[in-house]
Write a protein that holds these residues in place. Structure first.
Motif, PDB file in Angstrom:
ATOM      1  N   SER A  81       4.561  -2.836   9.302  1.00  0.00           N
ATOM      2  CA  SER A  81       4.448  -2.155   8.007  1.00  0.00           C
ATOM      3  C   SER A  81       3.183  -2.603   7.275  1.00  0.00           C
ATOM      4  O   SER A  81       2.628  -1.854   6.469  1.00  0.00           O
TER       5      SER A  81
ATOM      6  N   ASN B 125       0.496  -0.328   8.578  1.00  0.00           N
ATOM      7  CA  ASN B 125       0.605   0.983   7.938  1.00  0.00           C
ATOM      8  C   ASN B 125       0.062   0.946   6.521  1.00  0.00           C
ATOM      9  O   ASN B 125      -0.612   1.869   6.071  1.00  0.00           O
ATOM     10  N   ALA B 126       0.369  -0.144   5.828  1.00  0.00           N
ATOM     11  CA  ALA B 126      -0.101  -0.276   4.448  1.00  0.00           C
ATOM     12  C   ALA B 126      -1.619  -0.342   4.414  1.00  0.00           C
ATOM     13  O   ALA B 126      -2.267   0.309   3.585  1.00  0.00           O
TER      14      ALA B 126
ATOM     15  N   LEU C 106      -3.648   0.912   6.580  1.00  0.00           N
ATOM     16  CA  LEU C 106      -4.153   2.247   6.915  1.00  0.00           C
ATOM     17  C   LEU C 106      -4.101   3.192   5.721  1.00  0.00           C
ATOM     18  O   LEU C 106      -5.063   3.910   5.450  1.00  0.00           O
ATOM     19  N   ILE C 107      -3.002   3.164   4.980  1.00  0.00           N
ATOM     20  CA  ILE C 107      -2.881   4.142   3.891  1.00  0.00           C
ATOM     21  C   ILE C 107      -3.814   3.772   2.740  1.00  0.00           C
ATOM     22  O   ILE C 107      -4.384   4.650   2.087  1.00  0.00           O
TER      23      ILE C 107
ATOM     24  N   PRO D  93       5.655  -4.377  -1.625  1.00  0.00           N
ATOM     25  CA  PRO D  93       6.017  -5.619  -0.933  1.00  0.00           C
ATOM     26  C   PRO D  93       5.067  -5.989   0.199  1.00  0.00           C
ATOM     27  O   PRO D  93       5.499  -6.450   1.244  1.00  0.00           O
ATOM     28  N   ILE D  94       3.772  -5.790   0.030  1.00  0.00           N
ATOM     29  CA  ILE D  94       2.866  -6.135   1.121  1.00  0.00           C
ATOM     30  C   ILE D  94       2.006  -7.322   0.723  1.00  0.00           C
ATOM     31  O   ILE D  94       1.847  -7.616  -0.450  1.00  0.00           O
TER      32      ILE D  94
END
Lengths: 259, 212
Positions: free
Chosen positions: A2, A5-6, A8-9, A95-96
């Motif tokens: 995740s 992914n974070a 990347l976005i 939450p990253i």
């Protein structure tokens, strides 16, 4: 997973913003073209016979290094703008890891810089910079490395600024001297000791020298143009990158929490 | 409490997690609506929502709405319908009114199904109609999801329906309890000053007292 992914976005968002901002694309093209076309051209006409290499090509690769470095750095500094729009709160309450935020931002702005580079490269072909396809392909990873360094430098600057206005004032002040210290358009093979120390402190120097090192590799001008070997430059860049990101993120997060 | 700022003292636990040691778990269990909208105006409403769900690790990264999983589309469309945003999902947020931005923020924070929803003066600057529909919606959500709503407000009529109210004056808690409890205790202490039936009257009595 995740976290990836974070990253990347966050990067993708910067890319989308560029595509929606036509004016920014055009402006980012004009500036380098002025440098290469006018400055490089005039130096080429007046100095080239003395230094023994093509000055236009020298400036061309210098400007590429400078553009990638400073445009990624200033892009990362736009996190301040987000903070003033209060959008950063959305990122900071997710939450990253804080490092993912910073890495995502660096990646996004690197991508933006690379897109802007396309125009300069086309211009390079038009004015006849001699480069082969394989030469081009070897340079692509080098471009990416320089973007990452610029981004990391941006994080360090960002961590020490609190407002977009101060960023707009401080940024030219720390970038502009580097144009000359890094030898973007002027040879810095020989420098007085004082300037030599400053030049070695300038991160942009290693970026510009790395591009030239790779481009001129195996060419007769290599020893006249290049300062240090690409391996040495990559090593310095890697150390600077880690240092900038770690210290920058630490300071940035600390400042956010105690705001 | 939302892990953004360091605490001054004491211990903060949200959904059973310590807000400093387990900040990532706390962030996963809360949704926050800030006083100033925290939406990216350059993106469309749906892009803002997609950004959020990916940041929270609910869905993997994807560059376009059409590539997102069916479950995502269903969820977003469903929530948009409840909030009356279903026709504006793909419009740029720049064109949204204040009330629509608020609703979008709430929609966005509900996508990760928080246990606690923090609302920091959510209705400031909204017209009466948007304010009313926002509250209607929040009540439905509260009933359906059984989530805790943590609200700060200056409009005390918004707190009348709360289970627990806490009045803070100069950074200190001056009264605590259910609205009816607060009103009741006040009736005995401030018999003369306390006249009206609403929380607002109670508030004025307490604050007035501390200023004397």
């Amino acid at each position: 997973m995740s976290e990836l992914n974070a990253i990347l976005i966050i990067a993708y968002r910067d890319f989308l913003k560029l595509l929606r901002d036509r004016a920014r694309i055009i402006i980012s093209l004009i500036f380098p073209l002025l440098f290469i076309g006018i400055l490089g051209g005039s130096l080429q006409a007046n100095l080239s016979s003395d230094v023994g290499y093509d000055f236009l090509v020298f400036t061309f690769f210098g400007v590429i290094g400078q553009t990638l470095f400073s445009s990624t750095a200033s892009g990362v500094i736009s996190l301040i703008e987000d903070r003033q729009n209060d959008f950063s709160q959305e990122i900071f309450i997710s939450p990253i890891s804080r490092y993912s935020i910073v890495i995502g931002k660096i990646m996004g702005e690197s991508l933006v810089s690379l897109v802007q580079l396309i125009g300069i490269l086309i211009f390079g072909f038009i004015i006849g910079v001699p480069i082969t396809l394989s030469g081009m392909l070897t340079l692509i990873p080098v471009f990416l490395i320089i973007c990452l360094l610029g981004g990391a430098f941006g994080v360090l600057v960002l961590a020490n600024l609190s407002q977009q206005r101060s960023a707009n004032q401080v940024f030219p002040f720390i970038i502009f001297p580097q144009f000359f210290l890094a030898g973007v358009f002027s040879p810095i093979k020989v420098l007085p000791p004082f300037l030599d120390i400053l030049s070695r402190l300038s991160p942009m120097r290693y970026a510009v020298d790395l591009i030239r090192g790779v481009y001129y590799w195996g060419k007769p001008e290599y020893s006249k143009v290049v300062l240090e070997s690409p391996t040495y430059n990559i090593l310095v860049i890697a150390l600077m990158f880690l240092g900038f990101v770690t210290i920058g993120t630490y300071l940035f997060v600390k400042k956010e929490r105690n705001r | 409490m939302t892990t953004l700022l360091s605490k001054t003292s004491g211990e903060v636990k949200i959904n059973g997690f310590d807000s400093e040691k387990d900040s990532s778990k706390v962030r996963k269990s809360v949704g926050i609506i800030f006083q100033n909208p925290s939406i990216d105006l350059n993106l469309s409403a749906e892009e803002n929502i997609r950004f959020h769900t990916i940041l929270y690790g609910i869905y993997p990264f994807s560059p376009a709405y059409s590539l997102m999983p069916e479950s995502y589309k269903k969820k977003v469309q469903g929530l948009a319908k409840v909030l009356g945003l279903e026709n504006d999902l793909f419009k740029p947020v720049k064109t949204f009114s204040g009330g629509m931005k608020r609703k979008l923020e709430i929609l966005r924070s509900l996508t990760h199904e928080p246990k606690v929803l923090f609302l920091d003066e959510p209705t400031v600057g909204l017209d009466p109609l948007s304010r009313k529909s926002l509250w209607q919606y929040l009540k439905t959500v509260k009933k359906e999801t059984r989530m805790t709503i943590f609200l700060t407000t200056h409009y005390l009529e918004e707190a009348e329906d709360a289970d627990q109210v806490c009045i803070i004056n100069h950074g200190k808690i001056v009264a605590e309890g259910s609205p009816s409890q607060i009103k009741k205790t006040l009736k005995t202490t401030y018999e003369k000053k306390y006249q009206g039936p609403s929380l607002e009257d109670a508030y004025l009595a307490i604050i007035g007292d501390s200023h004397e």
